[in-house]
Enzyme design. Structure first.
Site, mmCIF file in Angstrom:
data_model
loop_
_atom_site.group_PDB
_atom_site.id
_atom_site.type_symbol
_atom_site.label_atom_id
_atom_site.label_comp_id
_atom_site.label_asym_id
_atom_site.label_seq_id
_atom_site.Cartn_x
_atom_site.Cartn_y
_atom_site.Cartn_z
ATOM 1 N N ASP A 138 0.847 -1.199 0.000
ATOM 2 C CA ASP A 138 0.000 0.000 0.000
ATOM 3 C C ASP A 138 0.881 1.247 0.000
ATOM 4 O O ASP A 138 0.996 1.933 1.006
ATOM 5 C CB ASP A 138 -0.917 -0.019 1.229
ATOM 6 C CG ASP A 138 -1.862 1.168 1.267
ATOM 7 O OD1 ASP A 138 -1.898 1.944 0.293
ATOM 8 O OD2 ASP A 138 -2.574 1.308 2.278
ATOM 9 N N LYS A 190 0.279 3.654 -2.039
ATOM 10 C CA LYS A 190 -0.585 4.709 -2.590
ATOM 11 C C LYS A 190 0.177 5.524 -3.633
ATOM 12 O O LYS A 190 0.328 6.743 -3.544
ATOM 13 C CB LYS A 190 -1.124 5.614 -1.484
ATOM 14 C CG LYS A 190 -2.076 4.883 -0.556
ATOM 15 C CD LYS A 190 -2.798 5.817 0.370
ATOM 16 C CE LYS A 190 -3.682 5.039 1.317
ATOM 17 N NZ LYS A 190 -2.906 4.192 2.264
ATOM 18 N N ASP A 238 2.560 9.284 -8.389
ATOM 19 C CA ASP A 238 3.619 10.109 -8.974
ATOM 20 C C ASP A 238 3.508 10.103 -10.499
ATOM 21 O O ASP A 238 2.557 9.550 -11.053
ATOM 22 C CB ASP A 238 4.977 9.558 -8.493
ATOM 23 C CG ASP A 238 5.975 10.676 -8.255
ATOM 24 O OD1 ASP A 238 6.121 11.523 -9.156
ATOM 25 O OD2 ASP A 238 6.604 10.706 -7.178
HETATM 26 O O1 3DU Z 1 -7.498 2.381 10.566
HETATM 27 P P1 3DU Z 1 -6.780 1.070 10.604
HETATM 28 O O2 3DU Z 1 -5.745 0.974 11.692
HETATM 29 O O3 3DU Z 1 -7.721 -0.100 10.590
HETATM 30 O O4 3DU Z 1 -5.894 0.961 9.264
HETATM 31 C C1 3DU Z 1 -6.417 1.191 7.995
HETATM 32 C C2 3DU Z 1 -5.361 1.003 6.952
HETATM 33 O O5 3DU Z 1 -5.917 1.260 5.668
HETATM 34 C C3 3DU Z 1 -4.159 1.928 7.058
HETATM 35 O O6 3DU Z 1 -3.027 1.242 6.554
HETATM 36 C C4 3DU Z 1 -4.500 3.078 6.157
HETATM 37 O O7 3DU Z 1 -3.363 3.717 5.627
HETATM 38 C C5 3DU Z 1 -5.263 2.375 5.043
HETATM 39 N N1 3DU Z 1 -6.264 3.213 4.366
HETATM 40 C C6 3DU Z 1 -7.254 3.850 5.043
HETATM 41 O O8 3DU Z 1 -7.341 3.718 6.273
HETATM 42 C C7 3DU Z 1 -8.182 4.628 4.346
HETATM 43 C C8 3DU Z 1 -8.113 4.756 3.004
HETATM 44 O O9 3DU Z 1 -9.011 5.471 2.360
HETATM 45 C C9 3DU Z 1 -7.110 4.102 2.323
HETATM 46 C C10 3DU Z 1 -6.208 3.334 3.028
#
Ligand code: 3DU
EC number: 4.1.1.23
Length: 211
Positions: free
Chosen positions: A59, A61, A64
């Site tokens: 991930d 993201k 670039d």
């Molecule tokens: O909130 P949590 O700890 O359950 O983690 C969520 C994960 O998903 C974290 O790695 C974050 O960077 C990713 N994420 C989002 O939370 C929201 C998004 O829109 C995209 C990715």
């Protein structure tokens, strides 16, 4: 019956802790999602180590120019990632560049449509991003469990490609999205729990009941 998979978002900073938690919860998860916190702390080799436990989604993201995005994707796949996440707002050429690398490795590409934390700059854009993801042949989208009505709308656009929803647990997202999602992404509610294995098992069971 539709099976919804649980993806572990492993945003811890220590290698040992990451490996311990991944091993602990492996029976309940389909993938491990690795983000910058872990890779910047432990090095990109952690992707290969975790891949021995479960397939890894990198991930990063990616957002670039196509040239740089391709390099980032290549590093992820060369280190064993099975999928990478790219920001749709970076544009069609960037997503295409990442898809081309993914093809070399038989990997997958998931496109962020809009973030769980803010829709401020995504309004009116995320639907277009979802459309582009389908047109280009991406394998899935990332959609916000914090706004189930948006996930429903995005599902209508993308049809049967994967829909991975973060935001359940610490961010207060709604499990209502299981109606549309193929994967639920959970981080803190598992890795910050006193008993990560038990927490993962509970979420896994809840997903099975909701199915
Ligand atoms: O909130 P949590 O700890 O359950 O983690 C969520 C994960 O998903 C974290 O790695 C974050 O960077 C990713 N994420 C989002 O939370 C929201 C998004 O829109 C995209 C990715």
């Amino acid at each position: 019956m539709r099976k919804i998979e649980l993806v572990l978002a492993l945003d811890v900073l220590e290698r040992e802790k990451a490996l311990d938690i991944a091993n602990d919860v492996k029976d309940y998860i389909s993938h491990i999602k690795v983000n910058y916190p872990l890779v910047l702390s432990c090095g990109v080799g952690i992707i290969g180590e975790l891949s021995k436990i479960k397939p890894v989604i990198a991930d990063f993201k990616i957002a670039d120019i196509p040239y740089t995005s391709e390099i980032i994707a290549r590093i992820a796949f060369e280190n064993g990632a099975k999928a990478v996440i790219v920001h749709g707002f970076a544009g069609r050429e960037t997503v295409k560049a990442v898809l081309n690398v993914a093809k070399e490795f038989d990997g997958e590409v998931y496109v962020v449509t809009e973030l769980t934390s803010s829709e401020e700059f995504f309004k009116g854009i995320s639907d277009k991003i979802a459309k582009m993801a389908v047109e280009l042949g991406c394998h899935g989208i990332i959609a916000p469990s914090t706004r189930p009505e948006r996930v429903k709308a995005l599902k209508e656009i993308v049809g049967d490609i994967k829909i991975l929803c973060p935001g359940i647990g610490a961010q207060g997202g709604s499990l209502e999205v299981v109606k549309y999602a193929t994967h639920i992404i959970v981080g803190r509610a598992i890795y910050n729990s006193k008993n990560p294995k038990k927490s993962a098992e509970e979420i896994y069971k809840k997903l099975s009941q909701l199915d």
